[in-house]
Design a protein around this motif. Structure first.
Motif, mmCIF file in Angstrom:
data_model
loop_
_atom_site.group_PDB
_atom_site.id
_atom_site.type_symbol
_atom_site.label_atom_id
_atom_site.label_comp_id
_atom_site.label_asym_id
_atom_site.label_seq_id
_atom_site.Cartn_x
_atom_site.Cartn_y
_atom_site.Cartn_z
ATOM 1 N N ARG A 53 0.686 -1.191 0.045
ATOM 2 C CA ARG A 53 0.027 0.154 -0.110
ATOM 3 C C ARG A 53 0.686 1.224 0.111
ATOM 4 N N GLY A 54 2.074 1.152 -0.296
ATOM 5 C CA GLY A 54 3.119 2.251 -0.185
ATOM 6 C C GLY A 54 3.151 2.741 1.401
ATOM 7 N N ALA A 55 3.243 2.033 2.242
ATOM 8 C CA ALA A 55 3.296 2.325 3.478
ATOM 9 C C ALA A 55 4.451 1.465 4.285
ATOM 10 N N GLN A 56 4.739 1.753 5.597
ATOM 11 C CA GLN A 56 5.921 0.809 6.176
ATOM 12 C C GLN A 56 5.757 0.473 7.286
ATOM 13 N N PHE A 57 6.276 -0.565 7.702
ATOM 14 C CA PHE A 57 5.996 -1.275 9.008
ATOM 15 C C PHE A 57 7.275 -1.669 9.774
ATOM 16 N N VAL A 58 7.088 -1.284 11.063
ATOM 17 C CA VAL A 58 8.403 -1.599 12.117
ATOM 18 C C VAL A 58 7.557 -2.417 13.264
ATOM 19 N N ASP A 59 8.240 -3.910 13.372
ATOM 20 C CA ASP A 59 7.676 -4.312 14.767
ATOM 21 C C ASP A 59 8.543 -3.796 15.750
ATOM 22 N N ALA A 60 7.926 -3.405 17.001
ATOM 23 C CA ALA A 60 8.741 -2.627 17.993
ATOM 24 C C ALA A 60 8.198 -3.137 19.403
ATOM 25 N N PRO A 61 8.178 -4.531 19.696
ATOM 26 C CA PRO A 61 7.882 -4.724 21.164
ATOM 27 C C PRO A 61 8.614 -4.016 22.091
ATOM 28 N N ILE A 62 7.899 -4.023 23.308
ATOM 29 C CA ILE A 62 8.449 -3.187 24.416
ATOM 30 C C ILE A 62 8.704 -4.128 25.662
ATOM 31 N N SER A 63 9.556 -3.327 26.406
ATOM 32 C CA SER A 63 9.899 -4.190 27.821
ATOM 33 C C SER A 63 9.864 -2.783 28.750
ATOM 34 N N GLY A 64 9.791 -3.037 29.959
ATOM 35 C CA GLY A 64 9.954 -2.027 31.079
ATOM 36 C C GLY A 64 8.588 -2.045 32.092
ATOM 37 N N GLY A 65 7.677 -2.783 31.586
ATOM 38 C CA GLY A 65 6.375 -2.432 32.446
ATOM 39 C C GLY A 65 5.688 -1.344 32.383
ATOM 40 N N GLN A 66 4.699 -1.324 33.221
ATOM 41 C CA GLN A 66 3.713 -0.344 33.486
ATOM 42 C C GLN A 66 4.459 1.016 33.893
ATOM 43 N N ALA A 67 5.395 0.744 34.764
ATOM 44 C CA ALA A 67 6.194 1.764 35.533
ATOM 45 C C ALA A 67 7.060 2.503 34.370
ATOM 46 N N GLY A 68 7.660 1.573 33.463
ATOM 47 C CA GLY A 68 8.600 2.133 32.358
ATOM 48 C C GLY A 68 7.657 2.904 31.277
ATOM 49 N N ALA A 69 6.535 2.528 31.084
ATOM 50 C CA ALA A 69 5.461 3.162 29.968
ATOM 51 C C ALA A 69 5.137 4.578 30.823
ATOM 52 N N GLU A 70 4.755 4.628 31.845
ATOM 53 C CA GLU A 70 4.353 5.793 32.647
ATOM 54 C C GLU A 70 5.658 6.914 32.768
ATOM 55 N N ALA A 71 6.763 6.411 32.868
ATOM 56 C CA ALA A 71 7.955 7.301 33.164
ATOM 57 C C ALA A 71 8.532 7.657 31.731
ATOM 58 N N GLY A 72 7.941 6.962 30.736
ATOM 59 C CA GLY A 72 8.694 7.289 29.415
ATOM 60 C C GLY A 72 9.974 6.606 29.317
ATOM 61 N N ARG A 73 10.006 5.697 29.914
ATOM 62 C CA ARG A 73 11.590 5.017 29.852
ATOM 63 C C ARG A 73 11.629 3.640 29.181
ATOM 64 N N LEU A 74 10.777 3.390 28.257
ATOM 65 C CA LEU A 74 10.752 1.805 28.002
ATOM 66 C C LEU A 74 11.783 1.382 26.918
ATOM 67 N N THR A 75 12.077 0.156 27.059
ATOM 68 C CA THR A 75 13.274 -0.546 25.990
ATOM 69 C C THR A 75 12.437 -0.902 25.000
ATOM 70 N N ILE A 76 12.698 -0.336 23.729
ATOM 71 C CA ILE A 76 12.086 -0.874 22.406
ATOM 72 C C ILE A 76 13.018 -1.737 21.433
ATOM 73 N N MET A 77 12.667 -2.981 21.043
ATOM 74 C CA MET A 77 13.214 -3.510 20.128
ATOM 75 C C MET A 77 12.998 -3.588 18.895
ATOM 76 N N CYS A 78 13.450 -3.141 17.701
ATOM 77 C CA CYS A 78 12.633 -2.856 16.440
ATOM 78 C C CYS A 78 13.234 -3.874 15.248
ATOM 79 N N GLY A 79 12.566 -4.095 14.562
ATOM 80 C CA GLY A 79 12.759 -4.780 13.282
ATOM 81 C C GLY A 79 12.027 -4.128 12.020
ATOM 82 N N GLY A 80 12.546 -3.866 11.054
ATOM 83 C CA GLY A 80 12.253 -3.138 9.811
ATOM 84 C C GLY A 80 13.390 -2.574 8.966
#
Length: 289
Positions: free
Chosen positions: A110-137
């Motif tokens: 469709r002329g778009a792009q895709f990145v798989d980007a699962p996260i680690s760090g839990g709810q606390a990491g999400a709330e603090a904006g301190r997540l670890t993100i592992m990316c493919g693409g």
């Protein structure tokens, strides 16, 4: 700065979408339960869409954070026809590498792009904006997506081609499963021998046995408190994904397979929504194992 859509407002997605707003992005959200999207919009002065298609209309970036492969695919089926050319889909769900590769190809068509980007760090990491993100693409997609993910990610690593991010997340979960089981056995051993668990942890946490799980979970494990953190149901889902990928690649994961069965015991004991540190309850004599 950018027009973003965020689909999925669980304990991780809700604060992640909020960080996008705090960084100046124009954000529209969607959630399966509409009231959750409305609550988010009221809190963050954003927009709540009634459907996924409405949320992604004209969006430059579409972030997904839902439950499992079927959830990701169901949402993608709804938004595929509405993807703008040049849009970038960033999937933060922990899902399979196979699905990531499939959605990569569907976006490309469709002329778009895709990145798989699962996260680690839990709810606390999400709330603090301190997540670890592992990316493919692709490199180009990563360079464009990185500024968006920096709103809530502290460590963002491009692992490799499409699917590599999901495989890296499996490595993360494999390691956590082994560590939590080892910590459970260590605390159980200390208790069985009449040791003061707090003093033991003080002694060993500064050495080679130290881990995030030890620092953050030993006390609640000793107190048998599991009403926090990442749920057993989700860990079993992640381990299923890892074990399936291992079968496909020929990797051998004997300890992971065993710990997955142990988590099944925890579910049998009513712990489906307990934190993953609840593995220790298998050593309590009144529990079924």
């Amino acid at each position: 700065m950018s027009k973003c859509a965020f689909l999925g407002l669980g304990v991780m997605g809700f604060p992640m979408a909020g960080h996008l707003v705090s960084k100046g992005h124009d954000v529209t959200v969607w959630n399966r339960t509409q009231s959750k999207a409305d609550d988010w919009a009221a809190k963050h002065d954003g927009e709540a869409a009634a459907t996924p298609e409405e949320a992604v209309s004209d969006a430059e970036y579409i972030c997904l954070c839902v439950g499992d492969d079927p959830d990701v695919e169901a949402v993608f089926d709804q938004i595929e026809g509405a993807l703008a050319k040049g849009a970038i889909v960033i999937d933060h769900t922990t899902a399979s590498a196979g699905l990531a590769r499939k959605l990569y190809e569907r976006c490309k068509a469709r002329g778009a792009q895709f990145v798989d980007a699962p996260i680690s760090g839990g709810q606390a990491g999400a709330e603090a904006g301190r997540l670890t993100i592992m990316c493919g693409g692709d490199d180009d997609a990563m360079s464009k997506a990185r500024p968006i993910m920096e709103a809530y990610g502290a460590r963002i690593t491009h692992i490799g081609e499409s699917g590599a991010g999901q495989l890296a997340k499996s490595v993360n979960q494999i390691c956590i499963a082994g560590i939590v089981q080892g910590l459970s056995e260590g605390i159980h051993f200390a208790e069985s021998n009449g040791l003061d668990v707090a003093k033991v942890m003080e002694a060993i946490s500064g050495g080679a046995a130290q881990s995030w799980q030890m620092e953050n979970r030993w006390q609640t494990m000793a107190e048998r408190k599991f009403d926090h953190g990442f749920a057993v149901d989700w860990m079993r889902k992640d381990l299923r994904i890892a074990l399936t990928a291992a079968d496909e690649s020929g990797a051998r994961l004997p300890v992971t397979a065993l710990v997955d069965q142990f988590y099944g015991d925890v579910q049998t004991n009513g712990g489906s929504r307990w934190d993953t540190s609840s593995l220790i309850i298998r050593f309590d004599p009144q529990r079924k194992s």
